[in-house]
Design a protein around this motif. Structure first.
Motif, short mmCIF file in Angstrom:
data_model
loop_
_atom_site.label_atom_id
_atom_site.label_comp_id
_atom_site.label_asym_id
_atom_site.label_seq_id
_atom_site.Cartn_x
_atom_site.Cartn_y
_atom_site.Cartn_z
N THR A 172 6.86 6.77 -4.48
CA THR A 172 6.28 7.11 -3.18
C THR A 172 6.58 6.03 -2.17
O THR A 172 6.63 4.85 -2.51
N THR A 173 6.79 6.44 -0.94
CA THR A 173 6.97 5.49 0.16
C THR A 173 5.86 5.62 1.19
O THR A 173 5.89 4.95 2.22
N ASP A 174 4.87 6.49 0.91
CA ASP A 174 3.79 6.73 1.88
C ASP A 174 2.41 6.65 1.23
O ASP A 174 1.49 7.37 1.59
N GLY A 175 2.30 5.77 0.23
CA GLY A 175 1.00 5.55 -0.39
C GLY A 175 0.50 6.67 -1.25
O GLY A 175 -0.70 6.77 -1.51
N THR B 45 1.16 10.11 -0.71
CA THR B 45 1.11 11.45 -0.10
C THR B 45 2.21 12.33 -0.63
O THR B 45 2.01 13.52 -0.91
N SER B 46 3.40 11.77 -0.82
CA SER B 46 4.53 12.52 -1.37
C SER B 46 5.24 11.66 -2.41
O SER B 46 5.18 10.43 -2.36
N TRP B 47 5.92 12.36 -3.35
CA TRP B 47 6.56 11.67 -4.46
C TRP B 47 7.94 12.24 -4.72
O TRP B 47 8.18 13.43 -4.49
N GLU C 251 0.81 -1.22 0.00
CA GLU C 251 0.00 0.00 0.00
C GLU C 251 0.84 1.27 0.00
O GLU C 251 0.36 2.33 -0.40
N ASN C 252 2.10 1.19 0.46
CA ASN C 252 2.92 2.39 0.61
C ASN C 252 3.96 2.57 -0.49
O ASN C 252 4.20 3.69 -0.93
N LEU C 253 4.60 1.50 -0.91
CA LEU C 253 5.73 1.60 -1.84
C LEU C 253 5.26 1.45 -3.27
O LEU C 253 4.80 0.39 -3.68
#
Length: 442
Positions: free
Chosen positions: A297-300, A302-304, A279-281
Protein backbone atom coordinates in the motif's frame (compact mmCIF):
# COMPACT_ATOMS: atom_id res chain seq x y z
CA UNK A 1 -0.53 -16.69 34.12
CA UNK A 2 -0.78 -14.69 30.95
CA UNK A 3 -0.04 -16.63 27.79
CA UNK A 4 1.01 -14.76 24.74
CA UNK A 5 1.83 -15.28 21.12
CA UNK A 6 5.44 -15.98 20.20
CA UNK A 7 5.17 -16.40 16.44
CA UNK A 8 6.26 -13.48 14.22
CA UNK A 9 7.30 -14.12 10.64
CA UNK A 10 8.03 -11.50 8.01
CA UNK A 11 7.29 -11.79 4.31
CA UNK A 12 7.52 -8.62 2.25
CA UNK A 13 8.12 -7.78 -1.40
CA UNK A 14 6.81 -5.00 -3.59
CA UNK A 15 6.55 -3.36 -6.99
CA UNK A 16 5.86 0.35 -7.46
CA UNK A 17 2.99 0.87 -9.86
CA UNK A 18 2.96 3.39 -12.69
CA UNK A 19 6.58 4.46 -12.43
CA UNK A 20 7.51 3.49 -15.96
CA UNK A 21 10.56 1.53 -14.73
CA UNK A 22 11.31 -2.18 -14.53
CA UNK A 23 11.09 -3.13 -10.87
CA UNK A 24 11.76 -6.62 -9.52
CA UNK A 25 12.64 -8.74 -6.57
CA UNK A 26 15.85 -10.60 -7.37
CA UNK A 27 17.21 -13.65 -5.57
CA UNK A 28 20.55 -13.30 -3.81
CA UNK A 29 23.06 -16.03 -2.94
CA UNK A 30 23.35 -17.33 0.60
CA UNK A 31 26.94 -18.59 1.14
CA UNK A 32 25.52 -21.24 3.49
CA UNK A 33 23.42 -22.64 0.65
CA UNK A 34 19.77 -23.54 1.13
CA UNK A 35 18.31 -25.93 3.64
CA UNK A 36 17.52 -26.30 7.31
CA UNK A 37 21.01 -25.31 8.50
CA UNK A 38 21.08 -22.28 6.19
CA UNK A 39 17.94 -20.77 7.74
CA UNK A 40 17.99 -16.98 8.07
CA UNK A 41 15.82 -14.73 10.18
CA UNK A 42 15.69 -11.01 10.88
CA UNK A 43 17.31 -8.76 8.28
CA UNK A 44 18.46 -5.17 8.76
CA UNK A 45 20.46 -2.74 6.63
CA UNK A 46 22.39 -0.08 8.50
CA UNK A 47 23.18 1.79 5.27
CA UNK A 48 22.26 1.50 1.62
CA UNK A 49 25.05 -1.05 1.13
CA UNK A 50 25.75 -2.65 4.51
CA UNK A 51 23.36 -5.20 5.96
CA UNK A 52 23.06 -8.06 8.42
CA UNK A 53 20.91 -11.20 8.54
CA UNK A 54 20.62 -13.56 11.50
CA UNK A 55 21.46 -17.17 10.75
CA UNK A 56 19.95 -20.02 12.71
CA UNK A 57 23.16 -21.64 13.94
CA UNK A 58 24.76 -18.87 15.94
CA UNK A 59 25.84 -16.26 13.45
CA UNK A 60 25.04 -13.69 10.80
CA UNK A 61 25.33 -13.00 7.12
CA UNK A 62 27.01 -9.66 6.40
CA UNK A 63 27.15 -7.62 3.20
CA UNK A 64 28.87 -4.36 2.34
CA UNK A 65 27.66 -4.17 -1.26
CA UNK A 66 23.89 -4.23 -0.98
CA UNK A 67 23.68 -8.02 -0.88
CA UNK A 68 25.49 -8.72 -4.14
CA UNK A 69 27.69 -10.88 -1.96
CA UNK A 70 27.00 -12.10 1.57
CA UNK A 71 29.66 -13.40 3.93
CA UNK A 72 29.04 -15.72 6.87
CA UNK A 73 30.14 -14.33 10.25
CA UNK A 74 30.11 -16.46 13.41
CA UNK A 75 31.19 -14.33 16.41
CA UNK A 76 31.73 -17.30 18.75
CA UNK A 77 32.32 -20.37 16.56
CA UNK A 78 32.83 -22.71 19.52
CA UNK A 79 29.47 -21.85 21.09
CA UNK A 80 26.44 -24.04 20.40
CA UNK A 81 23.49 -21.67 20.12
CA UNK A 82 20.44 -21.26 17.89
CA UNK A 83 18.55 -18.15 16.85
CA UNK A 84 14.84 -18.13 16.12
CA UNK A 85 14.26 -17.37 12.43
CA UNK A 86 10.51 -17.79 12.66
CA UNK A 87 9.70 -15.67 14.67
CA UNK A 88 12.26 -13.20 13.34
CA UNK A 89 12.39 -10.64 16.13
CA UNK A 90 15.73 -11.53 17.72
CA UNK A 91 18.06 -8.87 16.26
CA UNK A 92 18.24 -5.11 16.82
CA UNK A 93 20.61 -2.43 15.46
CA UNK A 94 21.14 1.22 16.38
CA UNK A 95 23.10 3.11 13.74
CA UNK A 96 25.95 1.37 11.95
CA UNK A 97 27.91 0.34 15.02
CA UNK A 98 25.68 -1.08 17.76
CA UNK A 99 23.97 -4.43 17.21
CA UNK A 100 22.48 -7.18 19.38
CA UNK A 101 20.98 -10.63 18.83
CA UNK A 102 19.42 -13.02 21.35
CA UNK A 103 20.08 -16.76 21.10
CA UNK A 104 18.92 -19.98 22.71
CA UNK A 105 21.80 -21.86 24.34
CA UNK A 106 22.33 -25.35 22.92
CA UNK A 107 19.27 -25.92 20.69
CA UNK A 108 15.52 -25.43 20.49
CA UNK A 109 14.98 -29.11 21.26
CA UNK A 110 17.34 -29.01 24.26
CA UNK A 111 17.23 -25.39 25.36
CA UNK A 112 19.55 -24.56 28.25
CA UNK A 113 19.09 -20.82 28.55
CA UNK A 114 19.54 -17.61 26.59
CA UNK A 115 22.46 -15.38 25.64
CA UNK A 116 22.85 -12.07 23.78
CA UNK A 117 25.70 -11.30 21.37
CA UNK A 118 26.61 -7.60 21.17
CA UNK A 119 28.85 -5.38 19.05
CA UNK A 120 29.64 -1.68 19.52
CA UNK A 121 31.97 -1.26 16.54
CA UNK A 122 30.00 -2.52 13.57
CA UNK A 123 30.87 -6.19 13.97
CA UNK A 124 34.64 -5.85 14.36
CA UNK A 125 34.38 -7.32 17.84
CA UNK A 126 31.58 -9.11 19.69
CA UNK A 127 30.76 -9.62 23.36
CA UNK A 128 28.25 -11.98 24.93
CA UNK A 129 26.00 -11.70 27.96
CA UNK A 130 24.31 -14.79 29.39
CA UNK A 131 20.72 -14.01 30.39
CA UNK A 132 19.69 -17.43 31.69
CA UNK A 133 21.05 -20.94 32.18
CA UNK A 134 17.71 -22.48 33.18
CA UNK A 135 16.80 -25.59 31.19
CA UNK A 136 13.88 -25.08 28.83
CA UNK A 137 14.49 -21.33 28.43
CA UNK A 138 14.49 -19.87 24.93
CA UNK A 139 15.75 -16.51 23.69
CA UNK A 140 12.68 -14.91 22.08
CA UNK A 141 12.95 -11.16 21.45
CA UNK A 142 15.36 -8.25 21.63
CA UNK A 143 14.79 -4.54 20.84
CA UNK A 144 16.89 -1.40 21.41
CA UNK A 145 15.77 2.19 20.81
CA UNK A 146 19.21 3.75 21.33
CA UNK A 147 22.75 2.65 22.22
CA UNK A 148 21.84 2.18 25.89
CA UNK A 149 18.18 1.31 26.34
CA UNK A 150 16.83 -2.07 25.28
CA UNK A 151 14.50 -4.90 26.24
CA UNK A 152 14.73 -8.67 25.97
CA UNK A 153 12.29 -11.54 26.39
CA UNK A 154 12.99 -15.17 27.26
CA UNK A 155 10.38 -17.89 27.65
CA UNK A 156 10.56 -21.21 29.42
CA UNK A 157 8.38 -23.73 27.64
CA UNK A 158 8.65 -26.26 30.46
CA UNK A 159 7.12 -23.92 33.01
CA UNK A 160 5.32 -21.61 30.53
CA UNK A 161 7.06 -18.67 32.19
CA UNK A 162 8.10 -15.47 30.39
CA UNK A 163 10.96 -13.34 31.71
CA UNK A 164 11.19 -9.69 30.68
CA UNK A 165 14.53 -7.91 31.01
CA UNK A 166 15.62 -4.31 30.47
CA UNK A 167 19.04 -2.69 30.13
CA UNK A 168 20.05 0.97 30.40
CA UNK A 169 23.76 0.47 29.69
CA UNK A 170 23.71 -1.13 26.25
CA UNK A 171 23.28 -4.70 27.45
CA UNK A 172 26.06 -5.01 30.01
CA UNK A 173 23.53 -5.39 32.81
CA UNK A 174 19.92 -6.56 32.68
CA UNK A 175 17.15 -6.21 35.25
CA UNK A 176 13.55 -7.51 35.26
CA UNK A 177 10.77 -5.24 34.03
CA UNK A 178 7.00 -5.59 33.91
CA UNK A 179 6.35 -7.07 30.50
CA UNK A 180 2.91 -7.78 29.14
CA UNK A 181 3.63 -9.90 26.04
CA UNK A 182 5.47 -9.52 22.75
CA UNK A 183 6.55 -5.87 22.78
CA UNK A 184 7.13 -3.02 20.34
CA UNK A 185 8.67 0.18 21.68
CA UNK A 186 8.34 3.54 19.91
CA UNK A 187 10.98 5.20 22.08
CA UNK A 188 12.54 4.80 25.53
CA UNK A 189 9.20 5.46 27.26
CA UNK A 190 6.33 4.51 24.97
CA UNK A 191 5.74 0.90 24.03
CA UNK A 192 2.99 -1.59 23.27
CA UNK A 193 2.58 -5.24 24.20
CA UNK A 194 0.43 -8.07 22.86
CA UNK A 195 -0.60 -11.36 24.44
CA UNK A 196 -3.31 -13.81 23.55
CA UNK A 197 -5.35 -16.54 25.21
CA UNK A 198 -5.28 -20.32 25.07
CA UNK A 199 -2.43 -22.73 25.83
CA UNK A 200 -0.06 -21.14 23.30
CA UNK A 201 -1.31 -17.59 23.51
CA UNK A 202 -2.59 -17.89 19.94
CA UNK A 203 -6.33 -17.56 20.51
CA UNK A 204 -8.60 -14.52 20.96
CA UNK A 205 -9.14 -12.36 22.81
CA UNK A 206 -5.81 -10.65 22.21
CA UNK A 207 -4.93 -7.98 24.75
CA UNK A 208 -3.09 -4.81 23.74
CA UNK A 209 -1.38 -2.89 26.54
CA UNK A 210 0.58 0.36 26.55
CA UNK A 211 3.39 1.68 28.73
CA UNK A 212 4.44 5.33 29.01
CA UNK A 213 7.32 4.72 31.40
CA UNK A 214 9.52 2.21 29.58
CA UNK A 215 7.83 -0.87 31.02
CA UNK A 216 7.45 0.07 34.68
CA UNK A 217 3.66 -0.06 34.34
CA UNK A 218 1.15 -1.03 31.65
CA UNK A 219 -2.46 -0.18 30.94
CA UNK A 220 -4.63 -2.35 28.74
CA UNK A 221 -5.90 -0.07 25.98
CA UNK A 222 -7.68 -2.47 23.64
CA UNK A 223 -8.61 -6.00 22.64
CA UNK A 224 -8.99 -7.99 19.47
CA UNK A 225 -11.85 -10.47 19.71
CA UNK A 226 -12.02 -11.45 16.03
CA UNK A 227 -11.31 -15.07 14.99
CA UNK A 228 -7.89 -16.38 14.02
CA UNK A 229 -4.49 -15.92 15.58
CA UNK A 230 -2.49 -12.69 15.54
CA UNK A 231 1.07 -13.27 14.35
CA UNK A 232 2.60 -9.80 14.41
CA UNK A 233 2.06 -6.27 15.69
CA UNK A 234 3.90 -3.03 14.90
CA UNK A 235 3.35 0.66 15.55
CA UNK A 236 4.49 3.29 13.07
CA UNK A 237 4.10 5.96 15.75
CA UNK A 238 2.21 6.36 19.01
CA UNK A 239 -1.18 6.42 17.26
CA UNK A 240 -0.90 4.28 14.14
CA UNK A 241 -0.44 0.53 14.51
CA UNK A 242 -1.14 -2.74 12.73
CA UNK A 243 -1.84 -6.39 13.57
CA UNK A 244 -1.75 -9.25 11.08
CA UNK A 245 -2.66 -12.91 11.45
CA UNK A 246 -4.06 -16.13 10.13
CA UNK A 247 -6.45 -16.42 7.18
CA UNK A 248 -5.94 -12.90 5.88
CA UNK A 249 -6.44 -11.17 9.20
CA UNK A 250 -5.32 -7.50 9.05
CA UNK A 251 -6.28 -4.86 11.63
CA UNK A 252 -5.36 -1.18 11.91
CA UNK A 253 -5.55 1.35 14.74
CA UNK A 254 -5.28 5.12 14.48
CA UNK A 255 -5.85 5.88 18.16
CA UNK A 256 -3.06 4.07 19.92
CA UNK A 257 -4.58 0.59 20.05
CA UNK A 258 -7.94 1.50 21.55
CA UNK A 259 -9.95 0.60 18.44
CA UNK A 260 -8.96 -1.79 15.66
CA UNK A 261 -10.57 -1.81 12.21
CA UNK A 262 -10.47 -4.77 9.84
CA UNK A 263 -8.63 -4.02 6.58
CA UNK A 264 -9.23 -6.03 3.42
CA UNK A 265 -5.94 -6.43 1.57
CA UNK A 266 -7.17 -9.27 -0.64
CA UNK A 267 -5.04 -11.81 1.21
CA UNK A 268 -5.89 -15.44 0.58
CA UNK A 269 -4.05 -17.04 3.47
CA UNK A 270 -1.82 -16.41 6.49
CA UNK A 271 -0.60 -12.85 6.97
CA UNK A 272 2.49 -13.48 9.04
CA UNK A 273 4.30 -10.17 8.89
CA UNK A 274 4.13 -6.48 8.24
CA UNK A 275 6.58 -3.66 7.54
CA UNK A 276 5.88 0.07 7.24
CA UNK A 277 8.31 2.84 6.32
CA UNK A 278 5.80 5.46 7.45
CA UNK A 279 2.04 5.87 7.85
CA UNK A 280 1.46 5.39 4.10
CA UNK A 281 4.04 2.96 2.72
CA UNK A 282 3.56 -0.60 3.90
CA UNK A 283 3.81 -4.26 2.97
CA UNK A 284 1.96 -7.28 4.34
CA UNK A 285 2.79 -10.92 3.69
CA UNK A 286 0.38 -13.69 2.82
CA UNK A 287 0.01 -16.65 0.50
CA UNK A 288 -2.07 -17.24 -2.59
CA UNK A 289 -2.56 -20.88 -3.62
CA UNK A 290 0.15 -21.65 -1.04
CA UNK A 291 2.68 -19.41 -2.80
CA UNK A 292 4.09 -16.46 -0.82
CA UNK A 293 2.95 -13.05 -2.04
CA UNK A 294 3.05 -9.50 -0.77
CA UNK A 295 0.37 -6.84 -0.56
CA UNK A 296 1.67 -3.30 -0.88
CA UNK A 297 0.00 0.00 0.00
CA UNK A 298 1.07 3.56 -0.67
CA UNK A 299 -1.95 5.21 1.00
CA UNK A 300 -1.99 3.75 4.49
CA UNK A 301 -4.09 0.72 3.61
CA UNK A 302 -6.89 2.27 1.55
CA UNK A 303 -5.75 0.34 -1.53
CA UNK A 304 -3.40 -2.59 -2.05
CA UNK A 305 -1.43 -4.17 -4.87
CA UNK A 306 -0.43 -7.83 -4.85
CA UNK A 307 3.16 -8.67 -5.77
CA UNK A 308 4.88 -11.95 -6.47
CA UNK A 309 8.16 -13.06 -4.93
CA UNK A 310 11.23 -14.67 -6.52
CA UNK A 311 10.55 -17.96 -4.76
CA UNK A 312 8.49 -20.44 -6.74
CA UNK A 313 8.50 -23.34 -4.30
CA UNK A 314 5.18 -23.98 -2.65
CA UNK A 315 5.15 -23.20 1.03
CA UNK A 316 8.17 -20.90 1.21
CA UNK A 317 7.54 -18.34 3.93
CA UNK A 318 9.44 -15.06 4.08
CA UNK A 319 10.65 -14.39 7.57
CA UNK A 320 11.93 -10.81 7.51
CA UNK A 321 11.99 -7.64 5.45
CA UNK A 322 13.81 -4.36 5.65
CA UNK A 323 13.67 -1.27 3.45
CA UNK A 324 16.39 1.35 3.78
CA UNK A 325 14.31 3.74 1.69
CA UNK A 326 11.33 3.55 -0.64
CA UNK A 327 13.38 2.12 -3.49
CA UNK A 328 15.72 -0.37 -1.83
CA UNK A 329 14.64 -3.39 0.18
CA UNK A 330 15.76 -6.87 1.17
CA UNK A 331 14.07 -9.97 2.55
CA UNK A 332 14.98 -13.33 4.01
CA UNK A 333 12.91 -16.44 3.50
CA UNK A 334 12.58 -20.04 4.57
CA UNK A 335 15.59 -22.33 4.09
CA UNK A 336 18.03 -19.43 3.83
CA UNK A 337 16.65 -17.77 0.72
CA UNK A 338 17.46 -14.07 0.22
CA UNK A 339 16.21 -11.43 -2.21
CA UNK A 340 16.61 -7.73 -2.90
CA UNK A 341 14.41 -5.07 -4.46
CA UNK A 342 15.59 -2.04 -6.40
CA UNK A 343 12.99 0.45 -7.56
CA UNK A 344 13.39 3.50 -9.78
CA UNK A 345 17.16 3.65 -9.37
CA UNK A 346 19.77 1.02 -8.77
CA UNK A 347 22.77 1.27 -6.50
CA UNK A 348 25.03 1.80 -9.51
CA UNK A 349 22.82 4.64 -10.73
CA UNK A 350 23.04 6.25 -7.31
CA UNK A 351 26.82 5.86 -7.37
CA UNK A 352 27.00 7.95 -10.54
CA UNK A 353 24.50 10.69 -9.75
CA UNK A 354 25.51 14.36 -9.71
CA UNK A 355 29.30 14.59 -9.33
CA UNK A 356 29.70 11.94 -6.66
CA UNK A 357 32.42 9.50 -7.62
CA UNK A 358 34.43 6.71 -6.03
CA UNK A 359 37.46 5.60 -8.05
CA UNK A 360 39.12 2.21 -7.94
CA UNK A 361 42.03 2.24 -5.51
CA UNK A 362 45.46 2.38 -7.17
CA UNK A 363 47.60 0.40 -7.35
CA UNK A 364 45.46 -2.71 -7.19
CA UNK A 365 46.70 -5.30 -6.30
CA UNK A 366 48.94 -3.37 -3.90
CA UNK A 367 51.91 -3.76 -1.56
CA UNK A 368 52.59 -2.08 0.80
CA UNK A 369 50.05 0.74 0.27
CA UNK A 370 47.31 1.95 -2.04
CA UNK A 371 45.29 5.15 -2.50
CA UNK A 372 41.50 5.55 -2.68
CA UNK A 373 40.25 8.63 -4.56
CA UNK A 374 36.77 10.08 -4.42
CA UNK A 375 34.86 13.21 -5.40
CA UNK A 376 31.98 14.98 -3.65
CA UNK A 377 30.00 17.89 -5.18
CA UNK A 378 29.20 19.73 -1.96
CA UNK A 379 30.15 19.82 1.71
CA UNK A 380 29.22 16.46 3.22
CA UNK A 381 29.92 14.21 6.17
CA UNK A 382 32.05 11.42 4.69
CA UNK A 383 32.47 7.95 6.20
CA UNK A 384 34.88 5.41 4.66
CA UNK A 385 35.22 1.95 6.19
CA UNK A 386 37.51 -1.00 5.49
CA UNK A 387 36.33 -4.63 5.70
CA UNK A 388 38.04 -7.99 5.45
CA UNK A 389 36.88 -10.81 3.17
CA UNK A 390 34.56 -12.13 5.90
CA UNK A 391 32.71 -8.84 6.05
CA UNK A 392 34.19 -7.79 9.38
CA UNK A 393 34.84 -4.07 9.70
CA UNK A 394 38.53 -3.63 10.51
CA UNK A 395 39.03 0.13 10.24
CA UNK A 396 37.33 3.49 9.82
CA UNK A 397 39.46 5.30 7.26
CA UNK A 398 37.52 8.57 7.25
CA UNK A 399 34.77 9.93 9.45
CA UNK A 400 34.50 13.71 9.12
CA UNK A 401 32.82 16.59 7.29
CA UNK A 402 34.66 17.48 4.09
CA UNK A 403 34.42 20.29 1.57
CA UNK A 404 33.43 19.71 -2.07
CA UNK A 405 36.10 18.57 -4.48
CA UNK A 406 38.54 15.72 -5.01
CA UNK A 407 39.87 13.79 -2.05
CA UNK A 408 42.12 10.81 -1.47
CA UNK A 409 43.09 8.57 1.39
CA UNK A 410 46.01 6.18 1.71
CA UNK A 411 45.69 2.63 3.03
CA UNK A 412 48.94 1.30 4.44
CA UNK A 413 49.03 -2.45 5.10
CA UNK A 414 51.40 -2.06 8.05
CA UNK A 415 49.24 0.55 9.80
CA UNK A 416 46.19 -1.73 9.80
CA UNK A 417 48.08 -5.04 10.17
CA UNK A 418 46.73 -6.31 6.86
CA UNK A 419 47.71 -9.70 5.53
CA UNK A 420 47.52 -10.89 1.93
CA UNK A 421 43.96 -11.20 0.69
CA UNK A 422 40.77 -9.48 -0.50
CA UNK A 423 39.42 -6.36 1.23
CA UNK A 424 36.38 -4.15 0.68
CA UNK A 425 35.99 -0.43 1.29
CA UNK A 426 32.73 1.50 1.47
CA UNK A 427 32.00 5.21 1.28
CA UNK A 428 28.94 7.06 2.55
CA UNK A 429 28.44 10.77 1.88
CA UNK A 430 24.91 12.14 2.14
CA UNK A 431 22.75 9.99 -0.13
CA UNK A 432 25.80 8.63 -1.94
CA UNK A 433 26.83 5.05 -1.19
CA UNK A 434 29.46 2.95 -2.98
CA UNK A 435 31.68 -0.07 -2.42
CA UNK A 436 35.11 -0.95 -3.83
CA UNK A 437 37.30 -4.04 -3.73
CA UNK A 438 41.06 -4.22 -3.27
CA UNK A 439 43.69 -6.97 -3.09
CA UNK A 440 46.88 -7.05 -1.02
CA UNK A 441 49.69 -9.29 -2.33
CA UNK A 442 52.71 -9.68 -0.07
Amino acid sequence: MKKFLLVIVVLISFLFIGSGYSQNWVSQTNPLGTGEDAMTGRIKFVSLTEGWVVTKLGGFLHTTNGGTTWISVKPFPNDTVESACDPSNTMSWVGTTHGWNIYTIQSFEGAKGAVIFKTTNGGINWEKKVLSTVAGTYGVQCQFVDENIGWALTFNFQTQTPTFLKTTDGGNNWAPFNGAGIFYFINSNVGYALYGSGPNGSEPPFHISKTNDGGISYTEVGQDNTPNAVTNMIFVNENNGWMVGKLGKVLKTTNGGVNWNAINVGAGDDCKAIFFLNENLGWISSKTNDFPVVHHTTDGGTSWTQQSTPFSNIGNAIFSIYFFDEQHGWLSADFGRLASFTGVTSINEINNNLDFKLSQNYPNPFNPSTTIKYQIPQREFVSIKLYDALGNQIAILENSTQESGNHSIRVDAAVYNLTSGIYFYSISAGDFQAVGKMMLLK
